[in-house]
Each structure stands twice: as C-alpha cells, then as structure tokens.
Design a protein around this motif. Structure first.
Motif, short mmCIF file in Angstrom:
data_model
loop_
_atom_site.label_atom_id
_atom_site.label_comp_id
_atom_site.label_asym_id
_atom_site.label_seq_id
_atom_site.Cartn_x
_atom_site.Cartn_y
_atom_site.Cartn_z
N ASP A 1 31.46 37.04 50.17
CA ASP A 1 31.57 38.47 49.90
C ASP A 1 33.01 38.97 49.95
O ASP A 1 33.25 40.17 49.82
N ALA B 1 36.91 39.65 48.69
CA ALA B 1 37.43 40.13 47.41
C ALA B 1 37.52 38.95 46.45
O ALA B 1 37.99 37.87 46.85
N PRO B 2 37.05 39.10 45.21
CA PRO B 2 37.00 37.97 44.28
C PRO B 2 38.31 37.19 44.15
O PRO B 2 38.30 35.96 44.18
N ARG C 1 26.76 38.61 42.32
CA ARG C 1 27.19 39.46 43.43
C ARG C 1 28.24 40.47 42.97
O ARG C 1 28.18 41.64 43.34
N TRP C 2 29.21 39.98 42.20
CA TRP C 2 30.27 40.86 41.72
C TRP C 2 29.69 41.96 40.83
O TRP C 2 30.10 43.10 40.90
N GLN C 3 28.73 41.56 40.01
CA GLN C 3 28.10 42.55 39.13
C GLN C 3 27.31 43.58 39.95
O GLN C 3 27.41 44.79 39.71
N ARG D 1 27.85 44.51 42.93
CA ARG D 1 28.80 45.34 43.68
C ARG D 1 29.64 46.23 42.76
O ARG D 1 30.48 46.98 43.23
N LEU E 1 31.90 45.31 40.54
CA LEU E 1 33.29 44.86 40.47
C LEU E 1 33.71 44.38 39.08
O LEU E 1 34.90 44.23 38.81
N LEU E 2 32.74 44.14 38.20
CA LEU E 2 33.05 43.60 36.87
C LEU E 2 33.25 44.73 35.86
O LEU E 2 32.59 45.76 35.93
N LYS E 3 34.15 44.49 34.93
CA LYS E 3 34.35 45.44 33.84
C LYS E 3 33.08 45.48 33.00
O LYS E 3 32.40 44.46 32.82
N LEU F 1 37.62 41.69 36.18
CA LEU F 1 37.40 42.65 37.27
C LEU F 1 37.96 44.02 36.94
O LEU F 1 38.95 44.15 36.24
N LYS F 2 37.30 45.04 37.52
CA LYS F 2 37.76 46.42 37.33
C LYS F 2 39.08 46.61 38.04
O LYS F 2 39.40 46.00 39.01
#
Length: 188
Positions: free
Chosen positions: A73, A75-76, A133-135, A137, A139-141, A187-188
C-alpha cells in the motif's frame, strides 16, 4: 519429484550457488547427489536444463521473499523502486541469479525457455493486484486501461531480456528511469 531427482536438483542448486554455472559440471552434481552420471540423464537433458529449473525456483523464491517484506500500500513510485532495489540487492550476491545479468547465453536460454514465465510469475500476479489497488485508491489517470499499464510494464521485461545488448554502465539506473517514466505516465 522422485527422491533421486530431488537430490540432483538440490546438489545442482548448492553447486550453482557456490561456484556458478560455468564452474559446475554434471559429474560434480551427480557426485554430490550420490548418483551415477547416467542417472542425471534420466531426469535432465543437460546442465542447461537443470540450471533453468534451479534458476526458476531460485528466482521465484527471491521474488517471494522480496514481496513479503514490502508494503503493497506504499506510494506506487516508492514501492516499485523498493522492489527493483531489492531484486538487484538479492541478485548481487547470488551466483544463480547473477547468471541472468552476467551470462548472455544463459540469459537468452532462460528467456527462450520461459516464454510464459512473466505471466506465471509472482511479480506479475502482484503487479495485477497493485494496478487494481491503485485504481481503487484513485491513483491512476483516467482513460488508461489495465491492459495498457500491463503492456508498459511488460516492455520492461523485454528490455531486461535484452539487457546484454544495451550499452550502459548503469543498467540499474536505466531501469529506474524507465519505471519512473511509466509511473509518471500512469499516475495522477
């Protein structure tokens, strides 16, 4: 695995780890396993054949131990950098894993033999989970599909498979730069 095959595998692992591929012979493997050289050929076609199996097991073991120690979890960018750093750190003192980086012939053979290894690997399965997970949360563009993200990371595998052809004194930094670029893109 049969008991003799297990002994051969263990002997090969120990010898490859201690002295590397080049300095290990089939006769030494058979002797350490307590079997005749002919018995070796009942289970393995060549030293290359047993090395690939030993390499795959060692590689998955190393990846599993790395993934067990990281915070999925995090930061990517930090997470991916930590995983890559640990891969290089574990490989630096492991003659089996070092063959990937130092022996172009074995590198090519491993790549050819393991055409589906990327999809079957622990790291690939973890990457799939991380993208989810990133999606989740946020976090993905937007507009970047999971398949496109996978393709970008798969491109790193192609680079890694052909690292002996890349003329650089700092392959680790090159890999970090490529990862940073991918993460900046997704990532955003």
């Amino acid at each position: 695995m049969e008991e003799k095959q297990t002994r051969l595998f263990t002997a090969a692992h120990d010898l490859f780890l201690a002295q590397g591929f080049k300095h290990t012979s089939i006769a030494e493997i058979a002797e350490q396993a307590g079997v005749a050289v002919g018995t070796f050929y009942n289970f393995y076609q060549s030293k290359f054949d047993i090395f690939i199996q030993v390499y795959n097991a060692e590689n998955e073991h190393a990846k599993g131990s790395i993934l067990a120690t990281v915070d999925l979890d995090a930061a990517p960018a930090d997470l991916v950098k930590t995983i890559i750093q640990q891969i290089f750190a574990q490989s630096a003192h492991n003659q089996i894993l070092q063959e990937w980086f130092s022996n172009p012939q074995l590198n090519a053979l491993i790549a050819k033999t393991n055409q589906n290894a990327v999809e079957d690997s622990l790291v690939y399965a973890t990457l799939m989970q991380l993208i989810d997970r990133w999606q989740a949360r946020g976090l993905l563009k937007s507009g970047i599909s999971k398949q496109r993200i996978i393709s970008l990371f798969n491109a790193l595998t192609v680079v890694d498979l052909h690292q002996s052809e890349i003329q650089t004194d700092d392959y680790y930094q090159l890999l970090n730069d490529l990862i940073a670029g991918i993460l900046a893109f997704i990532l955003k």
